[in-house]
Scaffold this active site. Structure first.
Site, PDB file in Angstrom:
ATOM      1  N   ARG A 145       0.827  -1.214   0.000  1.00 16.67           N
ATOM      2  CA  ARG A 145       0.000   0.000   0.000  1.00 16.67           C
ATOM      3  C   ARG A 145       0.862   1.265   0.000  1.00 16.67           C
ATOM      4  NH1 ARG A 145      -5.376   1.260   1.680  1.00 16.67           N
ATOM      5  NH2 ARG A 145      -5.690  -0.942   2.199  1.00 16.67           N
ATOM      6  N   TYR A 202      -0.431 -13.288   1.022  1.00 19.29           N
ATOM      7  CA  TYR A 202       0.119 -13.164  -0.331  1.00 19.29           C
ATOM      8  C   TYR A 202       1.401 -12.327  -0.275  1.00 19.29           C
ATOM      9  CZ  TYR A 202      -2.699  -8.822  -0.178  1.00 19.29           C
ATOM     10  OH  TYR A 202      -3.283  -7.621   0.180  1.00 19.29           O
ATOM     11  N   ASP A 205     -14.242   5.172  -0.140  1.00 20.64           N
ATOM     12  CA  ASP A 205     -14.919   4.724   1.082  1.00 20.64           C
ATOM     13  C   ASP A 205     -15.925   5.729   1.611  1.00 20.64           C
ATOM     14  OD1 ASP A 205     -13.617   2.315   1.127  1.00 20.64           O
ATOM     15  OD2 ASP A 205     -12.184   2.853   2.691  1.00 20.64           O
TER      16      ASP A 205
END
Length: 386
Positions: A103, A205, A283
């Site tokens: 991120r 992952y 969001d």
């Protein structure tokens, strides 16, 4: 005519929107309440629909340069012994890439691109109120204010803009708590693994060239008081909760030395995304649960759609109309996914895993085709054709 834009929020959606609008000729200011734009260690899955936007914005090469991992598959496995239940071959996504990205790397790439596009970044600017209109006004905590032709509220779950446009809405706790961590590894395969157990699951992952593993563990819990995932957790407590999860995932849990946890809340998609020249994005408009890995991808799609509508000098209502049905479907699908991973011992679990296993072996193409509506969608193409 819209010539100036003010974007609230320095996350992925806000940065992408600021960049896309600046690239279309607007004078853009982005305000962020924290002293710096940064992200703690965490992973993202950027599916082809989100990557289409990053490619169009010219950001894709920066992700490759910092070690984004091109995903090969999603593997579903049982918590007892790690037995494979099903494998979704992402190589069947023709001419499309599915990336595992840190991120912080995506935020850094978007921030640099926005700065190169002459976006004005103002830090430490907390918004306390907005007034939508043909000319939008913003009030800041330090007593100052600003006005703009276009106000983009990309300020997340606790959006000031959402409240101003829709009034306050009540979030509902889903009964699930998530834990997030990263651990160093030697070299992990380019696979997202979902380890399924009764009432719990773990997703893992690789990131940054396969030398870092992202781990998200979800458990069912009766109560939780506060949203937000910056709550420090105990690695030992995490290991205790998932003590019956066997290798290989247990080996990863043993190596966690720092973990955050957060309660998962369900919010309705905002009834209204637009009021005057103020809009909601990401969001702030449509928070979603993480069980479809689409939060960042939806925000990227939003950013492109909004910038396209603004560039065409079309009514902002077209932005909402272009996005609402799709994000509702994504939010609803994510909300339904968790129970599939958490089935208790018994006939239903055996039957469900049996169906997944059979489908994976005899019809792997059909297994992937169920996601065509999601992954093959390219908003840079769709919005160009409208």
């Amino acid at each position: 005519m819209i010539k100036t834009a003010l974007v609230i929020g320095g996350g992925i959606g806000g940065l992408a929107a600021a960049l896309a609008l600046a690239r279309r000729g607007l004078s853009v200011t982005l305000v962020e309440q924290t002293p710096e734009i940064s992200e703690v260690g965490a992973g993202l899955q950027i599916s082809p629909n989100g990557l289409a936007v990053l490619r169009a914005l010219g950001v894709e090469p920066a992700l490759d340069a910092c070690g984004a991992v091109q995903a090969e598959a999603v593997v579903l496995q049982d918590y007892a012994g790690g037995k494979q239940v099903a494998r979704l071959d992402l190589g069947r996504l023709k001419d499309q890439r599915y990336l595992f990205v840190h991120r912080a790397d995506l935020v850094d790439a978007l921030l640099k691109a926005a700065q190169d596009a002459k976006v004005c970044i103002e830090l430490g600017r907390k918004v306390t109120g907005i007034t939508p209109g043909e000319r939008c006004h913003v009030a800041f905590e330090n007593g100052t204010s600003a006005s703009t032709d276009l106000l983009v509220c990309a300020d997340g779950l606790h959006s000031v803009g959402r409240g101003a446009i829709n009034g306050e809405t009540q979030a509902q706790f889903t009964g699930q708590v998530a834990w997030r961590a990263t651990v160093r590894v030697a070299q992990a395969p380019a696979v997202a693994t979902v380890t399924m157990g009764p009432g719990r699951h773990i997703v893992s992952y690789p990131l940054r060239g396969g030398n870092l593993m992202n781990v998200v563990a979800v458990e069912e819990q009766d109560q939780w008081s506060e949203e937000g995932w910056h709550h420090e957790g105990s690695p030992d407590t995490l290991r205790e909760i998932f003590a019956d999860f066997e290798a290989p995932v247990s080996d990863v849990l043993k190596r966690i030395d720092r973990v955050h946890r957060w309660g998962l809340f369900r919010h309705p998609v905002a009834e209204n995304w637009v009021k005057g020249n103020a809009v909601l994005l990401g969001d702030a408009a449509h928070p979603t649960l993480p069980f479809l890995a689409q939060g960042a991808n939806m925000a990227l799609e939003d950013a492109w759609a909004l910038a396209t509508v603004v560039k065409g000098q079309e009514p902002l209502a077209k932005y909402e109309a272009a996005r609402k049905d799709r994000v509702k479907r994504i939010v609803e699908t994510a909300s339904r996914n968790a129970w599939k991973y958490h089935l208790p011992h018994g006939p239903l679990r055996l039957a469900a895993h049996g169906v997944l296993s059979l489908g994976s072996r005899i019809a792997p193409g059909l297994m992937m085709q169920q996601f065509d509506w999601l992954y093959t969608y390219d908003i840079t193409r769709e919005m160009r054709s409208t």
